[in-house]
Design a protein around this motif. Structure first.
Motif, PDB file in Angstrom:
ATOM      1  N   GLN A 127     -47.168 -14.089 -13.370  1.00 18.03           N
ATOM      2  CA  GLN A 127     -48.343 -14.260 -12.536  1.00 18.03           C
ATOM      3  C   GLN A 127     -48.044 -15.280 -11.443  1.00 18.03           C
ATOM      4  O   GLN A 127     -47.412 -16.303 -11.683  1.00 18.03           O
ATOM      5  N   SER A 128     -48.482 -15.000 -10.241  1.00 11.51           N
ATOM      6  CA  SER A 128     -48.256 -15.914  -9.130  1.00 11.51           C
ATOM      7  C   SER A 128     -49.200 -17.103  -9.201  1.00 11.51           C
ATOM      8  O   SER A 128     -50.382 -16.944  -9.527  1.00 11.51           O
ATOM      9  N   PRO A 129     -48.702 -18.306  -8.885  1.00  7.74           N
ATOM     10  CA  PRO A 129     -49.611 -19.470  -8.798  1.00  7.74           C
ATOM     11  C   PRO A 129     -50.716 -19.276  -7.777  1.00  7.74           C
ATOM     12  O   PRO A 129     -51.731 -19.977  -7.818  1.00  7.74           O
ATOM     13  N   LYS A 130     -50.531 -18.330  -6.840  1.00  9.65           N
ATOM     14  CA  LYS A 130     -51.543 -18.071  -5.826  1.00  9.65           C
ATOM     15  C   LYS A 130     -52.640 -17.113  -6.312  1.00  9.65           C
ATOM     16  O   LYS A 130     -53.627 -16.906  -5.624  1.00  9.65           O
ATOM     17  N   HIS A 131     -52.443 -16.546  -7.484  1.00 11.33           N
ATOM     18  CA  HIS A 131     -53.430 -15.597  -8.005  1.00 11.33           C
ATOM     19  C   HIS A 131     -54.669 -16.355  -8.473  1.00 11.33           C
ATOM     20  O   HIS A 131     -54.559 -17.418  -9.081  1.00 11.33           O
ATOM     21  N   SER A 191     -43.509 -17.027  -8.413  1.00 17.92           N
ATOM     22  CA  SER A 191     -43.632 -15.583  -8.245  1.00 17.92           C
ATOM     23  C   SER A 191     -44.483 -15.237  -7.028  1.00 17.92           C
ATOM     24  O   SER A 191     -45.519 -15.860  -6.788  1.00 17.92           O
ATOM     25  N   PRO A 192     -44.052 -14.241  -6.238  1.00 18.29           N
ATOM     26  CA  PRO A 192     -44.932 -13.732  -5.176  1.00 18.29           C
ATOM     27  C   PRO A 192     -46.193 -13.152  -5.808  1.00 18.29           C
ATOM     28  O   PRO A 192     -46.183 -12.715  -6.973  1.00 18.29           O
ATOM     29  N   ILE A 193     -47.274 -13.123  -5.082  1.00 17.36           N
ATOM     30  CA  ILE A 193     -48.509 -12.587  -5.636  1.00 17.36           C
ATOM     31  C   ILE A 193     -48.426 -11.075  -5.821  1.00 17.36           C
ATOM     32  O   ILE A 193     -49.055 -10.504  -6.702  1.00 17.36           O
ATOM     33  N   TRP A 194     -47.636 -10.416  -4.987  1.00 16.83           N
ATOM     34  CA  TRP A 194     -47.461  -8.960  -5.083  1.00 16.83           C
ATOM     35  C   TRP A 194     -46.042  -8.656  -5.545  1.00 16.83           C
ATOM     36  O   TRP A 194     -45.067  -9.065  -4.912  1.00 16.83           O
ATOM     37  N   ILE A 195     -45.912  -7.934  -6.664  1.00 20.21           N
ATOM     38  CA  ILE A 195     -44.571  -7.582  -7.140  1.00 20.21           C
ATOM     39  C   ILE A 195     -44.431  -6.090  -7.421  1.00 20.21           C
ATOM     40  O   ILE A 195     -43.408  -5.654  -7.926  1.00 20.21           O
ATOM     41  N   GLY A 196     -45.447  -5.304  -7.061  1.00 19.72           N
ATOM     42  CA  GLY A 196     -45.351  -3.862  -7.238  1.00 19.72           C
ATOM     43  C   GLY A 196     -45.929  -3.412  -8.565  1.00 19.72           C
ATOM     44  O   GLY A 196     -46.288  -4.210  -9.429  1.00 19.72           O
ATOM     45  N   ASN A 207     -36.028 -13.793  -4.280  1.00 20.37           N
ATOM     46  CA  ASN A 207     -37.189 -12.950  -4.023  1.00 20.37           C
ATOM     47  C   ASN A 207     -36.732 -11.662  -3.333  1.00 20.37           C
ATOM     48  O   ASN A 207     -36.430 -11.645  -2.139  1.00 20.37           O
ATOM     49  N   CYS A 208     -36.676 -10.586  -4.111  1.00 25.29           N
ATOM     50  CA  CYS A 208     -36.259  -9.280  -3.582  1.00 25.29           C
ATOM     51  C   CYS A 208     -37.448  -8.339  -3.433  1.00 25.29           C
ATOM     52  O   CYS A 208     -37.261  -7.121  -3.296  1.00 25.29           O
ATOM     53  N   VAL A 225     -32.759 -16.172 -11.295  1.00 23.74           N
ATOM     54  CA  VAL A 225     -34.029 -15.513 -11.596  1.00 23.74           C
ATOM     55  C   VAL A 225     -34.360 -14.577 -10.446  1.00 23.74           C
ATOM     56  O   VAL A 225     -34.406 -14.987  -9.280  1.00 23.74           O
ATOM     57  N   PHE A 226     -34.605 -13.307 -10.765  1.00 17.29           N
ATOM     58  CA  PHE A 226     -34.862 -12.295  -9.748  1.00 17.29           C
ATOM     59  C   PHE A 226     -36.299 -11.795  -9.831  1.00 17.29           C
ATOM     60  O   PHE A 226     -36.734 -11.280 -10.865  1.00 17.29           O
ATOM     61  N   TYR A 227     -37.038 -11.964  -8.731  1.00 12.99           N
ATOM     62  CA  TYR A 227     -38.296 -11.253  -8.531  1.00 12.99           C
ATOM     63  C   TYR A 227     -37.910  -9.997  -7.744  1.00 12.99           C
ATOM     64  O   TYR A 227     -37.665 -10.056  -6.544  1.00 12.99           O
ATOM     65  N   ASN A 228     -37.842  -8.880  -8.434  1.00 19.72           N
ATOM     66  CA  ASN A 228     -37.204  -7.724  -7.798  1.00 19.72           C
ATOM     67  C   ASN A 228     -37.948  -6.434  -8.110  1.00 19.72           C
ATOM     68  O   ASN A 228     -38.251  -6.138  -9.269  1.00 19.72           O
TER      69      ASN A 228
END
Length: 220
Positions: free
Chosen positions: A19-23, A34-39, A97-98, A122-125
């Protein structure tokens, strides 16, 4: 095979879906970037398999950290389950961040002879970036399609093994029906606010579940 590094610890790749800290409903996470959007599910599986394939080629230990959704209610990651116990203390962690982009990784994977020397990556992919390793002269002798196909064949037998609450439903459906038709209803990434913001697109039109249900009424 795991390869030791200069820190005296074993290196690892972690496919991360937190979960993104921005959520607005954020509570806690391990890496907190984590990005807020990861698919969606399919995109994440693409990124997970890509990360796992790279880990195998580069002889890294591989883990899955998936806490954005309660997916472990339904699947077991087996030996790939990440826990904070696997992190050595006081060792640098490198985040990648991918999400929705391959550009910044393409030339690195194709040309570098010292790939990911950091101990913990660590991959956000949600992208298939492992393909570019096969353009690197270190791995030019390998066949990308053979390797990734072999990995996908183990997705639901060794990597994301369905739990009994999933398999029991599947067995019940298969026992009662000769044919099963599945429907996936997509609202479109470009009209999901988080995806539009991530890609820099304007929010074109936001659909609601009720709108989709109205279109399905009466279908037999």
């Amino acid at each position: 095979m795991e390869r030791p590094n200069k820190y005296g610890h074993k290196v690892m790749f972690i496919a991360c879906f937190e979960q993104s800290p921005k959520h607005p409903n954020y509570t806690n996470s391990v890496f907190k970037h984590s990005p807020i959007w990861i698919g969606g599910l399919g995109d994440r599986i693409v990124g997970l398999i890509s990360c796992m394939l790279m880990a195998r080629l580069l002889e890294r230990k591989f883990y899955i950290l998936w806490t954005k959704d309660p997916i472990t209610r339904y699947v077991d990651f087996q030996q790939y389950t990440f826990t904070e116990r696997v992190l050595p203390p006081d060792i640098p962690i490198t985040l990648h961040n991918c999400i929705d982009t391959q550009d910044r990784f393409r030339s690195y994977l194709m040309e570098s002879q010292n790939l990911y020397p950091e101990p913990i990556n660590v991959f956000y992919n949600n992208q298939e970036i492992a393909q570019y390793l096969y353009k690197n002269k270190r791995f030019a002798h390998r066949n990308f399609l053979e390797d990734i196909t072999a990995l996908y064949k183990t997705l639901y037998t060794e990597i994301m093994v369905p739990k009994t609450n999933v398999t029991s439903i599947a067995k019940r459906l298969l026992n009662k029906h000769q044919y099963i038709v599945g429907l996936q209803i997509r609202f479109g990434d470009y009209v999901i606010p988080e995806a539009s913001q991530n890609r820099g697109n304007e929010k074109i039109y936001e659909r609601s579940p009720e709108e989709a249900l109205q279109k399905l009424m009466g279908i037999k």
